[in-house]
Design an enzyme around this catalytic site. Structure first.
Site, PDB file in Angstrom:
ATOM      1  CG  ASP A 134      -2.003  -1.096   1.090  1.00 20.17           C
ATOM      2  OD1 ASP A 134      -2.593  -1.232   0.005  1.00 20.17           O
ATOM      3  OD2 ASP A 134      -2.225  -1.821   2.081  1.00 20.17           O
TER       4      ASP A 134
ATOM      5  CB  THR B 118       3.766  -5.487   4.668  1.00 18.17           C
ATOM      6  OG1 THR B 118       5.188  -5.460   4.503  1.00 18.17           O
ATOM      7  CG2 THR B 118       3.438  -6.087   6.031  1.00 18.17           C
TER       8      THR B 118
END
Length: 368
Positions: free
Chosen positions: A124, A161
């Protein structure tokens, strides 16, 4: 700028889909109820536009440090399949980021050069920077080719992640499936959030922006990315130390100021998920022209322990002291003016209150 360009041969070799570690499981077991239809360029999904050469110009922005170096390894593993799958129809450029904000510069350059799409390869954080690269001084970055008939689209290969934005679409955390989406090249309009503070540059987000405890937890979590999704748990535990709920005032859509006492966290969602899978703004749709604002008030540490499962499955709006509303803009201030209330967007620390959040409907195309 560190930039390497991979020119794809007209008749590339055929490669099998690479296998990835078992930890890369499906992001969610059942997200069919969360799927939605975004606004297309002409009623449905708009097809990709090719350059005058007949080939689509694609720029892949890769964060080699993402996921504690795992992004670089998996990207290298994916490349042969990507070349085989896209080589007949696309010119492919691979741009490696060298540090914070580099992806923003790469994206702006690619758009000005007329790229058909800029694809974020990573989590992100990388996606966040690429989205910010679509804008400059409060305006969309334009193609320098005045004869261009299309806008650059945003794409995503989730190799980071969290990959929370992808969850809203029900996308697998499978890079080969992402390559298939890119190969099809279907475009849809998606909203973007913008964050404003007087005297500061505008900042853009595509997933979730948040204030106070959750933003502080995200700030600490960023220091423990080497632990994978466990970093969010560590960040939350550290954020709880010395935490105090604060009285705030908000103004929605330019209306009257309202007092919200004892705010624990305030989340502004363009999409649904943050923090490694928490469905914090369950009613958000990144294509409806609105942002969903969820406010948690007077939560104690044990409330999060007892209700953590509700935060993950999106049913926390049924509990006391959790409210939701749909807005086009919201201004948030701390009443005491301490200047210590954290603000983040898409997991990136932005500073402290006050801030104004608003939506830019259908601001960019996304490959969907």
């Amino acid at each position: 700028m560190i930039r390497s360009t991979c020119c794809i041969p007209l008749f590339p070799f055929t490669a099998k889909q690479p296998s990835f570690p078992r930890t890369q499981q499906r992001i969610t077991s059942d997200l069919s109820s969360d799927r939605f239809t975004l606004r297309g360029g002409g009623g449905g999904g708009a097809s990709a536009v090719v350059s005058s050469s007949g080939l689509r110009e694609l720029v892949f922005v890769v964060n080699p440090q993402g996921a504690n170096g795992r992004t670089a390894k998996e990207w290298k593993k994916l490349l042969p399949y990507l070349r085989s799958r896209l080589g007949k129809d696309c010119n492919v450029s691979e741009s490696l980021t060298s540090g914070p904000s580099h992806a923003i510069d790469i994206t702006r350059e690619a758009i000005r050069d007329g790229a058909d799409a800029v694809i974020a390869v990573g989590g992100d954080g990388t996606l966040h920077e690429v989205v910010n690269g679509f804008f400059w001084e409060g305006k969309p970055v334009g193609n320098l080719n005045s004869e261009a008939s299309h806008s650059t689209a945003l794409g995503l290969i989730p190799l980071g992640t969290g990959s929370d934005f992808a969850r809203t679409f029900g996308w697998n955390n499978d890079p080969c499936e992402a390559v298939e989406r890119i190969a099809k090249g279907m475009r849809s309009r998606v909203d973007v959030g913008v964050i404003d503070k007087e005297g500061k540059d505008l900042h853009y987000f595509i997933n979730v922006a948040d204030v106070h405890l959750s933003a502080k937890a995200g700030f600490y979590a960023s220091k423990y990315k080497k632990f994978g999704n466990l970093c969010y748990v560590i960040g939350a535990l550290q954020a709880f130390m010395g935490h105090h709920n604060r009285d705030m005032r908000i103004r929605v859509n330019g209306g009257e100021w309202e007092i919200y006492p004892q705010v624990t966290a305030l989340c502004v969602g363009n999409a649904k998920y943050f923090g490694g899978g928490m469905k914090i703004t369950p009613n958000a749709v990144p294509g409806n022209g609105n942002l969903e604002v969820v406010v948690l008030q007077d939560f104690k540490w044990y409330d999060f322990v007892l209700k953590l499962h509700k935060l993950y499955n999106g049913t926390h709006l049924s509990v006391n002291n959790a409210t939701s509303r749909s807005v086009q803009s919201i201004e948030v201030e701390e009443i005491s003016g301490s200047g210590s209330i954290y603000v983040q967007s898409d997991g990136e620390h932005l500073g402290f209150l006050p801030r104004k959040f608003q939506v830019l409907p259908g601001a960019i195309y996304i490959i969907s």
